[in-house]
Scaffold this active site. Sequence first.
Site, PDB file in Angstrom:
ATOM      1  N   GLY A   1       0.940  -1.021  -0.220  1.00 48.13           N
ATOM      2  CA  GLY A   1      -0.091   0.042  -0.036  1.00 48.13           C
ATOM      3  C   GLY A   1       0.790   1.377   0.052  1.00 48.13           C
ATOM      4  CB  SER A   2       4.238   2.163  -0.848  1.00 46.44           C
ATOM      5  OG  SER A   2       4.413   1.786  -2.489  1.00 46.44           O
ATOM      6  CG  ASN A   3       1.614   3.382  -5.844  1.00 49.12           C
ATOM      7  OD1 ASN A   3       1.700   4.387  -6.334  1.00 49.12           O
ATOM      8  ND2 ASN A   3       2.122   2.351  -5.954  1.00 49.12           N
TER       9      ASN A   3
ATOM     10  CG  HIS B   1       0.471  -2.376 -15.376  1.00 50.10           C
ATOM     11  ND1 HIS B   1       0.009  -3.787 -14.974  1.00 50.10           N
ATOM     12  CD2 HIS B   1       1.655  -2.802 -16.111  1.00 50.10           C
ATOM     13  CE1 HIS B   1       0.834  -4.469 -15.453  1.00 50.10           C
ATOM     14  NE2 HIS B   1       1.658  -3.930 -16.352  1.00 50.10           N
TER      15      HIS B   1
HETATM   16  C1  GRF Z   1       2.719  -0.957  -7.631  1.00 46.78           C
HETATM   17  O1  GRF Z   1       3.933  -1.218  -8.411  1.00 46.78           O
HETATM   18  C2  GRF Z   1       1.737  -1.072  -8.760  1.00 46.78           C
HETATM   19  O2  GRF Z   1       2.240  -0.450  -9.838  1.00 46.78           O
HETATM   20  C3  GRF Z   1       0.994  -2.340  -8.958  1.00 46.78           C
HETATM   21  O3  GRF Z   1       1.146  -3.002  -7.678  1.00 46.78           O
HETATM   22  C4  GRF Z   1       2.303  -2.114  -6.983  1.00 46.78           C
HETATM   23  C5  GRF Z   1       1.754  -1.752  -5.678  1.00 46.78           C
HETATM   24  O4  GRF Z   1       2.691  -1.144  -4.949  1.00 46.78           O
HETATM   25  N1  GRF Z   1      -0.139  -2.414  -9.415  1.00 46.78           N
HETATM   26  P1  GRF Z   1       2.246  -0.760  -3.344  1.00 46.78           P
HETATM   27  O5  GRF Z   1       1.404  -1.773  -2.699  1.00 46.78           O
HETATM   28  O6  GRF Z   1       1.371   0.594  -3.792  1.00 46.78           O
HETATM   29  O7  GRF Z   1       3.560  -0.493  -2.750  1.00 46.78           O
END
Ligand code: GRF
Length: 335
Positions: A12-14, A105
């Site tokens: 969940g870093s994004n 992605h």
């Molecule tokens: C990201 O690299 C995104 O592109 C892909 O899944 C990953 C999620 O990373 N769909 P995080 O959990 O947000 O760190």
Amino acid sequence: MTNIAVFASGTGSNAVNLVKTFNSGNRIRVALCLTDRENAPVIEKMRELGVETLYFPRSVWKENPQVILDVLRAHDIKVIALAGFLCFLSEDIVNAYEGKILNIHPSLLPAYGGKGMHGANVHKAVIEAGESKSGATVHVVTNEIDAGPIVVQREVAVLPDDTPESLEAKVHEVEYLIFPEAVMKTVAGLTPPELPKSVDDAWAEALGVPNNVPPIPHNPTTQQPNNPTTQQPLNFTTPQPNNPTTQQPNNLTTTTDPMPPTYLVWSVVTTILCCLIPGIVAIIFSAQVSSKFYQGDIEGARRASRNAEIWIIISFVLGVLSNTLYLPLMIAGAF
Ligand code: GRF
């Protein structure tokens, strides 16, 4: 304030980045996080940030998407961001939020997208193929995997000594930039910005009457003020409201005529006739007042004084009439 939801299955870093980007402002708010993994690390992180986070097992996502839609509606969610969401997203949800679900992605789509292409698999495939560049893409989610329209995409260089882990770290860095950007673009496209009311509209509204005044045209194809070859000079002819063949409702003629040439002629003639001539007559009579008085002709001085007063009044009345009569005479077709 526009509420958005984040769906995530992993670290969940994004998701965290979206919360940190938006939730301290007053335009967009991550109001909800949904996950399909009971122990996903994202749950704890989002709860620490004060974002309501709910877990639904995959069976619900697949067989009972209405439950998810109800939760989304209850939170007034307008846009959904898939941030590492690995669960099947039902057609019902995709269709209910058509064009408003974004997925991030970790490749330059359409390359390295599709079934099985997620997380480390993508970076491994990119390195094994000897690519010199990779990147990240945010696209609109459709019912086809990784195939919706691209909203934002950014490249990173793949160096000879890159590993899947080092590449993933570089890609993550650009993800943190482009995901908020794509969310902002999508939110901005939800409703057209409200334009401020024109003064005419505001008055019409205050007076409770319809505003029939045509707006000043802003059509660059007809106005073109900066192109000397195509620029059309301002047309100062009188509007012709009853002639459908010559009437140009959006032309500058009807909306920006400041002063028709007939008005210039009118004002010169009326100034001479109404102000100058009676004014000179009034001055002559005034001059006679003192001369007659010193000659001992008191009655003559009185008469001259009265005449001067009369001509001053005539000058004033004609001056007022000349200013107020132009418009009715013009409308009556006198010019
Ligand atoms: C990201 O690299 C995104 O592109 C892909 O899944 C990953 C999620 O990373 N769909 P995080 O959990 O947000 O760190």
